[in-house]
Enzyme design. Structure first.
Site, PDB file in Angstrom:
ATOM      1  N   VAL A  47       0.844  -1.201   0.000  1.00  0.00           N
ATOM      2  CA  VAL A  47       0.000   0.000   0.000  1.00  0.00           C
ATOM      3  C   VAL A  47       0.879   1.250   0.000  1.00  0.00           C
ATOM      4  CG1 VAL A  47      -1.750   1.311   1.286  1.00  0.00           C
ATOM      5  CG2 VAL A  47      -1.907  -1.178   1.167  1.00  0.00           C
ATOM      6  N   CYS A  48       1.988   1.196   0.688  1.00  0.00           N
ATOM      7  CA  CYS A  48       2.860   2.366   0.854  1.00  0.00           C
ATOM      8  C   CYS A  48       3.259   3.032  -0.466  1.00  0.00           C
ATOM      9  CB  CYS A  48       4.096   2.006   1.673  1.00  0.00           C
ATOM     10  SG  CYS A  48       3.714   1.354   3.315  1.00  0.00           S
ATOM     11  N   PRO A  49       3.725   2.284  -1.474  1.00  0.00           N
ATOM     12  CA  PRO A  49       4.121   2.969  -2.700  1.00  0.00           C
ATOM     13  C   PRO A  49       2.955   3.645  -3.414  1.00  0.00           C
ATOM     14  CG  PRO A  49       4.384   0.591  -2.957  1.00  0.00           C
ATOM     15  CD  PRO A  49       4.046   0.857  -1.523  1.00  0.00           C
TER      16      PRO A  49
END
Length: 188
Positions: A47-49
């Site tokens: 999810v972070c990118p």
């Protein structure tokens, strides 16, 4: 949590930013500027990118608004550089990534998951006086929205620049604001 309205705590972190050598960022560097601390659990994740890419799409606008964005995870600045050099999404980003391997920032903002050594997915907006004005924390599987964050920052800047005015729900730049008074009690 009681963090809204509190002063940012002292810190020093090493940053990676595309096109620059590693450099230190401290609480003193924030004075006189709006800042976003965009905590995420870890480099090389899922999810972070997507969130960071979304934030990157608003970076020019935020810069024009006088806002600096600091992406923060408990990874090192070396890991941030390696991620930038190997990921198509992260490779496009121009804001600084702060290494928080000692967990100073994660503890200062009370977002460290001690049992995992990772930060929560959390956003903090700090005003030019070093006071936290906005915070958002979501569970690990739920990504944030840079459009909504940008809207909230515009509202916080408006309220700061216009004492006695407040921004109602879903306020957008140029929309009507409210001037709280006894005359408004029960009429909204």
């Amino acid at each position: 949590m009681g963090i809204i309205g509190s002063q940012i705590k002292p810190f020093k972190a090493t940053a990676f930013q595309a096109g620059k050598d590693f450099f230190d960022v401290t609480d003193e560097d924030l004075q006189g500027k709006w800042s976003v601390f965009f905590f995420y659990p870890a480099d090389f994740t899922f999810v972070c990118p997507t969130e960071l890419e979304d934030m990157g799409e608003k970076y020019d606008m935020l810069q024009q608004m006088g806002v600096e964005v600091y992406a923060v995870s408990t990874d090192t600045h070396f890991s941030h550089k390696a991620w930038h050099d190997t990921s198509e999404k992260i490779g496009k980003l121009r804001f600084p990534f702060l290494g928080d391997q000692l967990h100073t920032l994660s503890k200062n903002f009370d977002v460290l998951r001690e049992e995992m050594g990772l930060a929560d997915r959390a956003t903090f907006v700090v005003d030019p006086d070093g006071v936290i004005q906005i915070m958002e924390i979501t569970c690990e599987g739920v990504g944030r929205n840079a459009n909504e964050l940008t809207r909230k920052i515009k509202a916080a800047q408006y309220v700061r620049e216009n004492p006695g005015q407040v921004c109602p729900a879903a306020w957008e730049e140029g929309s009507d604001t409210l001037a709280p008074s006894l005359d408004l009690v029960g009429k909204i």
